[in-house]
Motif scaffolding. Sequence first.
Motif, PDB file in Angstrom:
ATOM      1  N   GLU A   1      -0.603   1.399  -7.247  1.00 57.72           N
ATOM      2  CA  GLU A   1       0.343   0.458  -7.886  1.00 57.72           C
ATOM      3  C   GLU A   1       1.472   0.127  -6.894  1.00 57.72           C
ATOM      4  O   GLU A   1       1.190  -0.228  -5.752  1.00 57.72           O
TER       5      GLU A   1
ATOM      6  N   MET B   1      -3.314   3.967 -20.603  1.00 61.86           N
ATOM      7  CA  MET B   1      -3.382   4.299 -19.169  1.00 61.86           C
ATOM      8  C   MET B   1      -4.815   4.389 -18.663  1.00 61.86           C
ATOM      9  O   MET B   1      -5.087   4.170 -17.488  1.00 61.86           O
TER      10      MET B   1
ATOM     11  N   ARG C   1      -6.467   1.319 -15.401  1.00 64.85           N
ATOM     12  CA  ARG C   1      -6.336   2.354 -14.364  1.00 64.85           C
ATOM     13  C   ARG C   1      -5.367   1.930 -13.264  1.00 64.85           C
ATOM     14  O   ARG C   1      -4.642   2.731 -12.705  1.00 64.85           O
TER      15      ARG C   1
ATOM     16  N   HIS D   1      13.446  -0.057  -4.611  1.00 66.82           N
ATOM     17  CA  HIS D   1      13.852   0.643  -3.388  1.00 66.82           C
ATOM     18  C   HIS D   1      13.101   1.953  -3.193  1.00 66.82           C
ATOM     19  O   HIS D   1      13.453   2.731  -2.317  1.00 66.82           O
TER      20      HIS D   1
ATOM     21  N   GLN E   1       6.523  -9.323  -8.635  1.00 68.86           N
ATOM     22  CA  GLN E   1       6.787  -9.924  -7.321  1.00 68.86           C
ATOM     23  C   GLN E   1       5.466 -10.194  -6.614  1.00 68.86           C
ATOM     24  O   GLN E   1       4.536  -9.402  -6.721  1.00 68.86           O
TER      25      GLN E   1
ATOM     26  N   ARG F   1      -5.912   5.318  -8.668  1.00 70.27           N
ATOM     27  CA  ARG F   1      -6.003   5.807  -7.288  1.00 70.27           C
ATOM     28  C   ARG F   1      -4.607   6.069  -6.755  1.00 70.27           C
ATOM     29  O   ARG F   1      -3.669   5.320  -7.074  1.00 70.27           O
TER      30      ARG F   1
HETATM   31  C1  LIG Z   1       6.333  -6.534  -3.693  1.00 67.67           C
HETATM   32  C2  LIG Z   1       7.145  -5.262  -3.595  1.00 67.67           C
HETATM   33  C3  LIG Z   1       7.946  -5.033  -2.482  1.00 67.67           C
HETATM   34  C4  LIG Z   1       8.674  -3.852  -2.380  1.00 67.67           C
HETATM   35  N1  LIG Z   1       9.311  -3.570  -1.201  1.00 67.67           N
HETATM   36  C5  LIG Z   1       9.900  -2.361  -1.030  1.00 67.67           C
HETATM   37  C6  LIG Z   1      10.409  -1.980   0.234  1.00 67.67           C
HETATM   38  O1  LIG Z   1      10.274  -2.680   1.235  1.00 67.67           O
HETATM   39  N2  LIG Z   1      11.054  -0.781   0.348  1.00 67.67           N
HETATM   40  C7  LIG Z   1      11.183   0.060  -0.719  1.00 67.67           C
HETATM   41  O2  LIG Z   1      11.801   1.114  -0.569  1.00 67.67           O
HETATM   42  N3  LIG Z   1      10.639  -0.250  -1.912  1.00 67.67           N
HETATM   43  C8  LIG Z   1       9.989  -1.425  -2.095  1.00 67.67           C
HETATM   44  N4  LIG Z   1       9.420  -1.740  -3.288  1.00 67.67           N
HETATM   45  C9  LIG Z   1       9.560  -0.809  -4.401  1.00 67.67           C
HETATM   46  C10 LIG Z   1       8.669   0.405  -4.267  1.00 67.67           C
HETATM   47  O3  LIG Z   1       7.336   0.012  -3.992  1.00 67.67           O
HETATM   48  C11 LIG Z   1       8.724   1.217  -5.566  1.00 67.67           C
HETATM   49  O4  LIG Z   1      10.085   1.466  -5.921  1.00 67.67           O
HETATM   50  C12 LIG Z   1       8.023   2.552  -5.425  1.00 67.67           C
HETATM   51  O5  LIG Z   1       6.742   2.395  -4.863  1.00 67.67           O
HETATM   52  C13 LIG Z   1       7.927   3.214  -6.792  1.00 67.67           C
HETATM   53  O6  LIG Z   1       7.184   4.389  -6.648  1.00 67.67           O
HETATM   54  P1  LIG Z   1       6.789   5.211  -7.916  1.00 67.67           P
HETATM   55  O7  LIG Z   1       6.072   6.412  -7.413  1.00 67.67           O
HETATM   56  O8  LIG Z   1       7.979   5.400  -8.793  1.00 67.67           O
HETATM   57  O9  LIG Z   1       5.823   4.253  -8.755  1.00 67.67           O
HETATM   58  P2  LIG Z   1       4.333   3.710  -8.454  1.00 67.67           P
HETATM   59  O10 LIG Z   1       4.066   3.545  -7.022  1.00 67.67           O
HETATM   60  O11 LIG Z   1       4.139   2.526  -9.314  1.00 67.67           O
HETATM   61  O12 LIG Z   1       3.412   4.900  -8.950  1.00 67.67           O
HETATM   62  C14 LIG Z   1       3.357   5.317 -10.294  1.00 67.67           C
HETATM   63  C15 LIG Z   1       1.944   5.871 -10.493  1.00 67.67           C
HETATM   64  O13 LIG Z   1       1.901   6.575 -11.725  1.00 67.67           O
HETATM   65  C16 LIG Z   1       0.605   6.403 -12.260  1.00 67.67           C
HETATM   66  N5  LIG Z   1       0.693   6.722 -13.687  1.00 67.67           N
HETATM   67  C17 LIG Z   1       1.481   6.139 -14.618  1.00 67.67           C
HETATM   68  N6  LIG Z   1       1.359   6.743 -15.808  1.00 67.67           N
HETATM   69  C18 LIG Z   1       0.454   7.740 -15.619  1.00 67.67           C
HETATM   70  C19 LIG Z   1      -0.095   8.721 -16.496  1.00 67.67           C
HETATM   71  N7  LIG Z   1       0.261   8.825 -17.774  1.00 67.67           N
HETATM   72  N8  LIG Z   1      -0.999   9.586 -15.980  1.00 67.67           N
HETATM   73  C20 LIG Z   1      -1.363   9.527 -14.668  1.00 67.67           C
HETATM   74  N9  LIG Z   1      -0.868   8.612 -13.807  1.00 67.67           N
HETATM   75  C21 LIG Z   1       0.043   7.742 -14.281  1.00 67.67           C
HETATM   76  C22 LIG Z   1       0.290   4.946 -11.948  1.00 67.67           C
HETATM   77  O14 LIG Z   1      -1.102   4.705 -11.975  1.00 67.67           O
HETATM   78  C23 LIG Z   1       0.902   4.781 -10.574  1.00 67.67           C
HETATM   79  O15 LIG Z   1      -0.061   4.976  -9.538  1.00 67.67           O
HETATM   80  C24 LIG Z   1       8.669  -2.913  -3.439  1.00 67.67           C
HETATM   81  C25 LIG Z   1       7.867  -3.135  -4.561  1.00 67.67           C
HETATM   82  C26 LIG Z   1       7.068  -4.286  -4.632  1.00 67.67           C
HETATM   83  C27 LIG Z   1       6.145  -4.461  -5.807  1.00 67.67           C
END
Ligand SMILES: Cc1cc2nc3c(=O)[nH]c(=O)nc-3n(C[C@H](O)[C@H](O)[C@H](O)COP(=O)(O)OP(=O)(O)OC[C@H]3O[C@@H](n4cnc5c(N)ncnc54)[C@H](O)[C@@H]3O)c2cc1C
Length: 441
Positions: free
Chosen positions: A54, A327, A331, A397, A236, A50
């Motif tokens: 994550e 993957m 999910r 971040h 975390q 969804r």
């Molecule tokens: C407890 C916690 C507190 C945090 N606090 C902060 C904060 O206050 N401020 C801040 O800036 N950041 C914060 N962060 C960090 C921040 O949440 C992440 O850096 C950011 O959300 C990462 O985004 P992303 O899109 O890279 O990854 P994600 O949000 O993890 O998204 C990646 C997505 O890719 C999908 N995916 C993976 N492989 C495939 C594939 N092959 N096909 C289709 N889909 C796929 C996954 O299902 C997932 O939904 C925090 C993180 C946590 C866990």
Amino acid sequence: MPAPLIYIDSSPSLPREADVVVIGGGVVGVFTAYYLARRGVSVALLEKGRVAAEQSSRNWGWCRQQNRDARELPMATRSLDLWEKVAQETGEDTGFRRCGLLYLSQDENELAGWAKWRDFARTVGVTTHVLSAQEATERGKATGRKWKGGVFSPTDGTADPSKAVPVAARGIMAAGGTVHQNCAARGLELSAGRVSGVVTEAGTIRTTTVVMAGGAWASSFCNQLGIRFPQAAVRQSILAVAPGAEGLPDALHTARVSLTRRSNGGYALAISGRARVDPTPQQLRFSREFVPMFARRWRSLAPGAFEGWRQGHESLMKWAVDDVTPMERNRILDPKPDMRQIRLTYQRACELLPEFQRVAISHAWAGYVDSTPDGVPAIGEVEGIPGFLLAAGFSGHGFGIGPGAGHMIADIITGSEPIVDPRPYRPERLKTAAWGKVAEF
Ligand SMILES: Cc1cc2nc3c(=O)[nH]c(=O)nc-3n(C[C@H](O)[C@H](O)[C@H](O)COP(=O)(O)OP(=O)(O)OC[C@H]3O[C@@H](n4cnc5c(N)ncnc54)[C@H](O)[C@@H]3O)c2cc1C
């Protein structure tokens, strides 16, 4: 209960071709597709589970410049402006507000570090107020304690992780792009060495440009293509309390506990930086690269369990694109929260702000925070595979800088002037060791 998150509908059908395919429906992938769609680029976003389920719904929601590494600060500043515009552009509320972030401390060393950052921030036009003991005590009056000092960053803010990214994903569809949930990308098709398609569990999309924004799954996906992307994730744990605690700061960091007001009037509570390191095959593979990072953060880290191994996101296995992949078997990466830490967090919050005793814990969850060895994301085209861009490793971040990162990737793809200098993020820098260059915060 897992982190709260609104549900959005997917587009009706998978396109046979698209100018750009973005893999990963977290904040980074969604904002990349958002800014591409708004420029009229045909873009399809693939999410194996969804949108935002994550990291992008599991975080605190801080959108901060305060204490940012110099390499990321310009992106943080631009992202705050972009966050402000998303609500106007989509006509929906992301929960973003420039409420300011308050840091309070009793530790002279910590205060000295913040003052040093303030001096640097001034040189790039970012305002932050270092607080005297009296000012900190006044701003932190809800705690009923005297503080040695603090810092307040008035132009920073928070957005609501339970809805901000889904709102932007709806914005992709409103601008003509498509969003496909429960649709994992299994691999790439290459023609003469360059990208020619993405193989998904629901069929192949022909395209010449792919962005891998798969968060904690990015390295294992790259591994299928022979790309070495050093990445590690730590677990975390965080909790939310029901609405009812009043008269508290919107966003407060202290060494013992931090809190963030959410759109529903409840609060998210966490202990900053505290995490468990769950061993996985991928962690072992990249352990040497992560020595400086773990050495800098060791006080906040504790050994974990085989939780990470079981999840499969850091597997070193190779998979076939015509069969079910890890993957699809997982999910949504939904690791178990560390319940001892959840109890400790709530206890500390009640000690700091007795107002929390009036409200119960409503949710507790964990998230794998994916990181690069130097704590700065890897963003850019990967050498050797023209048309394949990596955007991962946001190192705790990524939520705040997601809009800026997405905008910059859209700029690179469309050949526009990048919103910020993309050079500090080049994935190739990780080929040379990051010893001594780990981001401060
Ligand atoms: C407890 C916690 C507190 C945090 N606090 C902060 C904060 O206050 N401020 C801040 O800036 N950041 C914060 N962060 C960090 C921040 O949440 C992440 O850096 C950011 O959300 C990462 O985004 P992303 O899109 O890279 O990854 P994600 O949000 O993890 O998204 C990646 C997505 O890719 C999908 N995916 C993976 N492989 C495939 C594939 N092959 N096909 C289709 N889909 C796929 C996954 O299902 C997932 O939904 C925090 C993180 C946590 C866990």
